[in-house]
Design an enzyme around this catalytic site. Structure first.
Site, PDB file in Angstrom:
ATOM      1  N   SER A   1      -9.771   2.622   2.139  1.00  0.00           N
ATOM      2  CA  SER A   1      -8.323   2.993   1.774  1.00  0.00           C
ATOM      3  C   SER A   1      -7.545   1.959   1.133  1.00  0.00           C
ATOM      4  CB  SER A   1      -7.872   3.687   3.013  1.00  0.00           C
ATOM      5  OG  SER A   1      -7.244   2.814   3.760  1.00  0.00           O
TER       6      SER A   1
ATOM      7  N   SER B   1     -10.461  -0.243   6.939  1.00  0.00           N
ATOM      8  CA  SER B   1     -10.038  -0.332   5.607  1.00  0.00           C
ATOM      9  C   SER B   1      -8.972  -1.488   5.305  1.00  0.00           C
ATOM     10  CB  SER B   1      -9.123   0.885   5.393  1.00  0.00           C
ATOM     11  OG  SER B   1      -9.986   2.130   5.333  1.00  0.00           O
TER      12      SER B   1
ATOM     13  N   LYS C   1       0.753  -1.195   0.002  1.00  0.00           N
ATOM     14  CA  LYS C   1      -0.103   0.067  -0.200  1.00  0.00           C
ATOM     15  C   LYS C   1       0.840   1.158  -0.078  1.00  0.00           C
ATOM     16  CE  LYS C   1      -3.924   2.126   2.665  1.00  0.00           C
ATOM     17  NZ  LYS C   1      -4.786   1.851   3.768  1.00  0.00           N
TER      18      LYS C   1
END
Length: 465
Positions: free
Chosen positions: A155, A179, A82
């Site tokens: 997210s 998330s 991420k």
């Protein structure tokens, strides 16, 4: 082996094949990069593909295999990161435009630990702006591979899409209000939100520091547990990390005999769509067949803490963005800007009340967990919404509170949770549920998740060839 079989191998099987020299890290990495090149223009799951570095790292991993050197548990396995985590010499924008030029000089602790375990970093995965609710208006949003008109899940959306579509074997995510669990449910994955402090946050852009949890997302519970075992443990660079050096997790599980699993039928069904309720009923049937004792419990009221989540997170995100807000306010998207503004408008007295309410909920949840080993709950009260429905949620505080009613409480209390797939809607959208455990009981989560997936096949469904 066909490409589809290769791309959807589980991590443990792939790592074993690499150790046995049945397949090479270079071969795997090259195949993954080719798949990314083919599908990424449609899915938008990567913020940045680290093509040259990934191949160089794969070549080094291959040399170690051929030399017979000791290999880490993820040796040669391509993963996605991420874009919230620092990566040395590689841009880390955190889904923003204000940080698009930021190039860290070191890896985040979790990235460093994955590298030390032998993992290959394919690239940085796209995410919402600053890890809040929506993507920056100038950035293409990751596309749910099951149904492009539906939400890919908050997210860690890029992490969810890339892992589900076979563009990486697993990914790092973060969870501040849901998330990791939301995109896991939306994309048919297994994701773990560990106990707060279990995994270091050093080198991770903050949203709400005391709510932020770092964890893995994978296509099954065994892979998620393997990744968690690598990234968990005390980190001197993060003084809030728990003192345990290592986390002992099971590698497999059979039945669930002796496990007490709690469920609050009233809480689980309040405002919850029938398709989710029916899926949870099927979950309980399987858990009983696996030998678990199902106990009805009364879960404490969470609406106050859920309603206060934005104030709680808002104060913390305002502090995290103190260097760029309001100086660069014009470059922020509307959702993150609104959250920061909420933080600035929340008084110290009001925030203290928020913290007291949060502490009280933590104590009440601890009391419930004394009598059970796991709690079963939905991830969300409905399947992944359409983009139009999501737009309405973002503008309506009551609808937004409904969305996070089963996830945000455990960010506020710090209890660990695992999201797992448990079915599909009539329209073919994945449905997820979650196990929640006592603080520090990730081993129980992983045991239950692996046992559930030995008895079910939902985690084996794939959205693409």
């Amino acid at each position: 082996m066909s490409n589809s079989e290769l791309h959807y191998l589980d991590i443990r099987t792939l790592a074993q094949m690499i150790r046995a020299r049945d397949i090479s890290p270079v071969e795997v990495t090259r195949a993954m990069l080719e798949r990314i090149e083919r599908l990424e223009p449609t899915l938008h799951s990567y913020a940045l593909v680290m093509h040259e570095q990934a191949l160089a790292d794969a070549s080094q991993a291959e040399r170690k295999v051929l030399a017979g050197e000791a290999l880490g548990p993820l040796h040669g396995v391509p993963l996605g990161i991420k874009d919230l985590f620092w990566t040395a010499a590689v841009p880390t924008a955190a889904g923003t435009t204000i940080h698009k030029g930021f190039v860290p000089c070191e890896d985040a602790t979790v990235v460093k630990r994955l590298r030390e375990a032998g993992a290959i970093m394919l690239g940085k995965l796209q995410m919402t702006e600053g890890a809040f609710a929506t993507h920056h208006p100038t950035i293409a949003e990751p596309v749910n591979p099951w149904h492009g008109n539906h939400w890919a899940g908050a997210s860690s959306s890029g992490s969810g899409v890339a892992t589900a579509a076979g563009l990486c074997y697993g990914a790092l995510g973060t969870d501040t209000g849901g998330s990791i669990r939301f995109p896991s449910a939306a994309n048919g994955l297994t994701g773990i939100k560990p106990t707060w402090g279990r995994v270091s946050r050093h080198g991770t852009f903050e949203l709400g520091a005391s709510l932020d949890h770092v964890g893995p997302m994978a296509r099954n519970a065994a892979d998620a547990a393997l990744m968690l075992g690598v990234i968990a443990g005390h980190d001197p660079l993060d003084p809030t990390s728990l003192p345990e050096e290592r986390l002992a997790l099971p590698e497999d599980a059979g039945d669930l005999r002796g496990l007490r699993i709690g469920i609050d039928p009233a809480w689980n069904t309040e405002g919850t769509d029938a398709v989710i309720v029916e899926a949870l009923e099927r979950v309980l049937e399987v858990l009983r067949e696996l030998g678990a004792e199902i106990r009805e419990v009364r879960f404490p009221a969470v609406r106050t803490v859920v309603d206060e989540w934005q104030e709680d997170c808002g104060v913390q995100v305002a502090l995290a963005h103190a260097d760029t807000w309001p100086r660069l306010a014009a470059e922020y998207g509307p959702a993150l800007a609104r959250l920061i503004q909420i933080g600035h408008e929340t008084s110290a007295l009001r925030y203290q009340q928020v913290l007291l309410n949060r502490a009280a909920l933590r104590g009440r949840v601890n009391q419930v967990m004394r009598d059970i080993d796991l709690l079963v709950a939905p991830v969300q009260p409905f399947a992944a919404p359409t983009h139009e429905q999501l737009g309405a949620l973002a503008q309506d505080p009551d609808l937004n509170a409904r969305l996070i009613q089963f996830t945000a409480p455990f960010n506020s209390t710090g209890h660990p949770g695992m999201a797992l797939p448990c079915g599909f809607t009539p329209d073919g959208l994945p449905i997820g549920f979650q196990f929640v455990a006592a603080h520090g009981a990730e081993a129980t989560l992983c045991r239950a998740g692996m046992a559930w997936q030995r008895a079910t096949d939902w985690h084996r469904a794939r959205p693409l060839d």
